[in-house]
Design a protein around this motif. Sequence first.
Motif, PDB file in Angstrom:
ATOM      1  N   GLU A   1       0.877  -1.169   0.000  1.00  5.52           N
ATOM      2  CA  GLU A   1       0.000   0.000   0.000  1.00  5.52           C
ATOM      3  C   GLU A   1       0.917   1.223   0.000  1.00  5.52           C
ATOM      4  O   GLU A   1       1.650   1.456   0.963  1.00  5.52           O
ATOM      5  CB  GLU A   1      -0.885  -0.012   1.243  1.00  5.52           C
ATOM      6  CG  GLU A   1      -1.834   1.156   1.339  1.00  5.52           C
ATOM      7  CD  GLU A   1      -3.016   1.042   0.392  1.00  5.52           C
ATOM      8  OE1 GLU A   1      -3.515   2.091  -0.019  1.00  5.52           O
ATOM      9  OE2 GLU A   1      -3.402  -0.093   0.057  1.00  5.52           O
ATOM     10  N   VAL A   2       0.890   1.990  -1.077  1.00  6.36           N
ATOM     11  CA  VAL A   2       1.760   3.153  -1.196  1.00  6.36           C
ATOM     12  C   VAL A   2       1.170   4.274  -0.349  1.00  6.36           C
ATOM     13  O   VAL A   2       0.100   4.799  -0.643  1.00  6.36           O
ATOM     14  CB  VAL A   2       1.912   3.603  -2.662  1.00  6.36           C
ATOM     15  CG1 VAL A   2       2.802   4.833  -2.758  1.00  6.36           C
ATOM     16  CG2 VAL A   2       2.482   2.474  -3.511  1.00  6.36           C
ATOM     17  N   THR A   3       1.863   4.622   0.710  1.00  6.73           N
ATOM     18  CA  THR A   3       1.397   5.686   1.596  1.00  6.73           C
ATOM     19  C   THR A   3       1.623   7.040   0.946  1.00  6.73           C
ATOM     20  O   THR A   3       2.420   7.177   0.002  1.00  6.73           O
ATOM     21  CB  THR A   3       2.143   5.646   2.946  1.00  6.73           C
ATOM     22  OG1 THR A   3       3.530   5.926   2.708  1.00  6.73           O
ATOM     23  CG2 THR A   3       1.984   4.301   3.633  1.00  6.73           C
ATOM     24  N   GLU A   4       0.944   8.042   1.462  1.00  2.00           N
ATOM     25  CA  GLU A   4       1.100   9.399   0.939  1.00  2.00           C
ATOM     26  C   GLU A   4       2.537   9.888   1.122  1.00  2.00           C
ATOM     27  O   GLU A   4       3.102  10.562   0.256  1.00  2.00           O
ATOM     28  CB  GLU A   4       0.113  10.339   1.641  1.00  2.00           C
ATOM     29  CG  GLU A   4      -0.091  11.650   0.917  1.00  2.00           C
ATOM     30  CD  GLU A   4      -0.652  11.508  -0.492  1.00  2.00           C
ATOM     31  OE1 GLU A   4      -0.257  12.318  -1.355  1.00  2.00           O
ATOM     32  OE2 GLU A   4      -1.454  10.592  -0.749  1.00  2.00           O
ATOM     33  N   ALA A   5       3.166   9.512   2.242  1.00  2.00           N
ATOM     34  CA  ALA A   5       4.555   9.919   2.498  1.00  2.00           C
ATOM     35  C   ALA A   5       5.506   9.303   1.475  1.00  2.00           C
ATOM     36  O   ALA A   5       6.404   9.978   0.955  1.00  2.00           O
ATOM     37  CB  ALA A   5       4.970   9.515   3.908  1.00  2.00           C
ATOM     38  N   LEU A   6       5.317   8.011   1.163  1.00  2.00           N
ATOM     39  CA  LEU A   6       6.153   7.353   0.146  1.00  2.00           C
ATOM     40  C   LEU A   6       5.941   8.001  -1.212  1.00  2.00           C
ATOM     41  O   LEU A   6       6.898   8.243  -1.960  1.00  2.00           O
ATOM     42  CB  LEU A   6       5.816   5.865   0.058  1.00  2.00           C
ATOM     43  CG  LEU A   6       6.533   4.921   0.989  1.00  2.00           C
ATOM     44  CD1 LEU A   6       5.981   3.509   0.848  1.00  2.00           C
ATOM     45  CD2 LEU A   6       8.025   4.919   0.749  1.00  2.00           C
ATOM     46  N   LYS A   7       4.689   8.257  -1.547  1.00  2.00           N
ATOM     47  CA  LYS A   7       4.365   8.861  -2.842  1.00  2.00           C
ATOM     48  C   LYS A   7       5.017  10.240  -2.966  1.00  2.00           C
ATOM     49  O   LYS A   7       5.633  10.549  -3.980  1.00  2.00           O
ATOM     50  CB  LYS A   7       2.853   8.964  -2.995  1.00  2.00           C
ATOM     51  CG  LYS A   7       2.387   9.467  -4.325  1.00  2.00           C
ATOM     52  CD  LYS A   7       0.872   9.449  -4.416  1.00  2.00           C
ATOM     53  CE  LYS A   7       0.415   9.976  -5.763  1.00  2.00           C
ATOM     54  NZ  LYS A   7      -1.039   9.935  -5.905  1.00  2.00           N
ATOM     55  N   GLU A   8       4.889  11.064  -1.926  1.00  2.00           N
ATOM     56  CA  GLU A   8       5.478  12.400  -1.957  1.00  2.00           C
ATOM     57  C   GLU A   8       7.001  12.346  -2.062  1.00  2.00           C
ATOM     58  O   GLU A   8       7.610  13.117  -2.801  1.00  2.00           O
ATOM     59  CB  GLU A   8       5.068  13.179  -0.711  1.00  2.00           C
ATOM     60  CG  GLU A   8       3.624  13.622  -0.721  1.00  2.00           C
ATOM     61  CD  GLU A   8       3.201  14.307   0.564  1.00  2.00           C
ATOM     62  OE1 GLU A   8       4.087  14.643   1.392  1.00  2.00           O
ATOM     63  OE2 GLU A   8       1.988  14.502   0.752  1.00  2.00           O
ATOM     64  N   LYS A   9       7.625  11.430  -1.331  1.00  2.01           N
ATOM     65  CA  LYS A   9       9.088  11.278  -1.376  1.00  2.01           C
ATOM     66  C   LYS A   9       9.534  10.886  -2.786  1.00  2.01           C
ATOM     67  O   LYS A   9      10.493  11.445  -3.333  1.00  2.01           O
ATOM     68  CB  LYS A   9       9.525  10.223  -0.357  1.00  2.01           C
ATOM     69  CG  LYS A   9      10.959   9.768  -0.466  1.00  2.01           C
ATOM     70  CD  LYS A   9      11.920  10.707   0.195  1.00  2.01           C
ATOM     71  CE  LYS A   9      13.295  10.052   0.243  1.00  2.01           C
ATOM     72  NZ  LYS A   9      14.248  10.785   0.993  1.00  2.01           N
ATOM     73  N   ALA A  10       8.836   9.915  -3.392  1.00  2.00           N
ATOM     74  CA  ALA A  10       9.196   9.450  -4.732  1.00  2.00           C
ATOM     75  C   ALA A  10       9.030  10.567  -5.763  1.00  2.00           C
ATOM     76  O   ALA A  10       9.911  10.790  -6.599  1.00  2.00           O
ATOM     77  CB  ALA A  10       8.351   8.243  -5.118  1.00  2.00           C
ATOM     78  N   ILE A  11       7.925  11.289  -5.689  1.00  2.80           N
ATOM     79  CA  ILE A  11       7.683  12.372  -6.640  1.00  2.80           C
ATOM     80  C   ILE A  11       8.712  13.489  -6.451  1.00  2.80           C
ATOM     81  O   ILE A  11       9.229  14.048  -7.428  1.00  2.80           O
ATOM     82  CB  ILE A  11       6.241  12.909  -6.502  1.00  2.80           C
ATOM     83  CG1 ILE A  11       5.255  11.848  -7.024  1.00  2.80           C
ATOM     84  CG2 ILE A  11       6.059  14.224  -7.240  1.00  2.80           C
ATOM     85  CD1 ILE A  11       3.802  12.172  -6.779  1.00  2.80           C
ATOM     86  N   LYS A  12       9.030  13.804  -5.211  1.00  3.52           N
ATOM     87  CA  LYS A  12      10.022  14.857  -4.943  1.00  3.52           C
ATOM     88  C   LYS A  12      11.392  14.465  -5.496  1.00  3.52           C
ATOM     89  O   LYS A  12      12.062  15.263  -6.157  1.00  3.52           O
ATOM     90  CB  LYS A  12      10.124  15.105  -3.444  1.00  3.52           C
ATOM     91  CG  LYS A  12      11.118  16.178  -3.067  1.00  3.52           C
ATOM     92  CD  LYS A  12      11.204  16.372  -1.574  1.00  3.52           C
ATOM     93  CE  LYS A  12      12.282  17.382  -1.216  1.00  3.52           C
ATOM     94  NZ  LYS A  12      12.507  17.466   0.219  1.00  3.52           N
ATOM     95  N   LYS A  13      11.816  13.219  -5.250  1.00  7.92           N
ATOM     96  CA  LYS A  13      13.144  12.775  -5.701  1.00  7.92           C
ATOM     97  C   LYS A  13      13.210  12.649  -7.221  1.00  7.92           C
ATOM     98  O   LYS A  13      14.155  13.132  -7.850  1.00  7.92           O
ATOM     99  CB  LYS A  13      13.495  11.424  -5.059  1.00  7.92           C
ATOM    100  CG  LYS A  13      13.841  11.541  -3.596  1.00  7.92           C
ATOM    101  CD  LYS A  13      15.152  12.269  -3.435  1.00  7.92           C
ATOM    102  CE  LYS A  13      15.683  12.139  -2.038  1.00  7.92           C
ATOM    103  NZ  LYS A  13      17.029  12.656  -1.903  1.00  7.92           N
ATOM    104  N   VAL A  14      12.230  11.972  -7.844  1.00  6.80           N
ATOM    105  CA  VAL A  14      12.234  11.801  -9.297  1.00  6.80           C
ATOM    106  C   VAL A  14      11.986  13.146  -9.976  1.00  6.80           C
ATOM    107  O   VAL A  14      12.457  13.391 -11.087  1.00  6.80           O
ATOM    108  CB  VAL A  14      11.202  10.740  -9.732  1.00  6.80           C
ATOM    109  CG1 VAL A  14      11.135  10.620 -11.249  1.00  6.80           C
ATOM    110  CG2 VAL A  14      11.541   9.382  -9.118  1.00  6.80           C
ATOM    111  N   GLY A  15      11.285  14.044  -9.285  1.00  4.25           N
ATOM    112  CA  GLY A  15      11.029  15.380  -9.821  1.00  4.25           C
ATOM    113  C   GLY A  15      12.291  16.174 -10.092  1.00  4.25           C
ATOM    114  O   GLY A  15      12.272  17.132 -10.869  1.00  4.25           O
TER     115      GLY A  15
END
Length: 176
Positions: free
Chosen positions: A11-25
Amino acid sequence: MKFIVSGKNIEVTEALKEKAIKKVGKLEKFFNDDTEAHITMSVQKNRQIVEVTIPFKGGLLRAQEENEDMYASIDKVVDSLEGQLRRYKTKISKKYHESGLKFDDTNIEEHEEETDEFKVVRSKKFPIKPMTVEEAILQMNMLGHSFFMFLNADTMEANVVYRRKDGNYGLIEPDN
């Protein structure tokens, strides 16, 4: 850049999603605004795996990393993508006659199939564009694969380039 975050066995948590988007961003400056970055997080036993695929016009940037910690996997996969971009920026820029890596996105479809005799566990479809042997080897290395199928721009036939055990490259062409 558009981000598509998904999870397999997690289950992708909001914190994981935000971290991934911030880093790949951080890679956003290299691509057009409408380019999609597919981020897939999965868990297999004690392995936390992150796979990032960024399809663009004429190519595909892909990396997969694993660690015991999902956040560390995200950091490692972004480092891997940055390394690929550094190594190939000059060659790709020359190919597209642009000052930076600005590309349009293309679609990649993945699905699973089964047959009676042999079990195909994964199948991919991607657009085949005419390219030279050198460009195909560059694309193969960018993907981190040991082989790459492409449409040879000189002969307009399907060819395969592959990495040999001795570190050189091989080319498979049809015999008509």
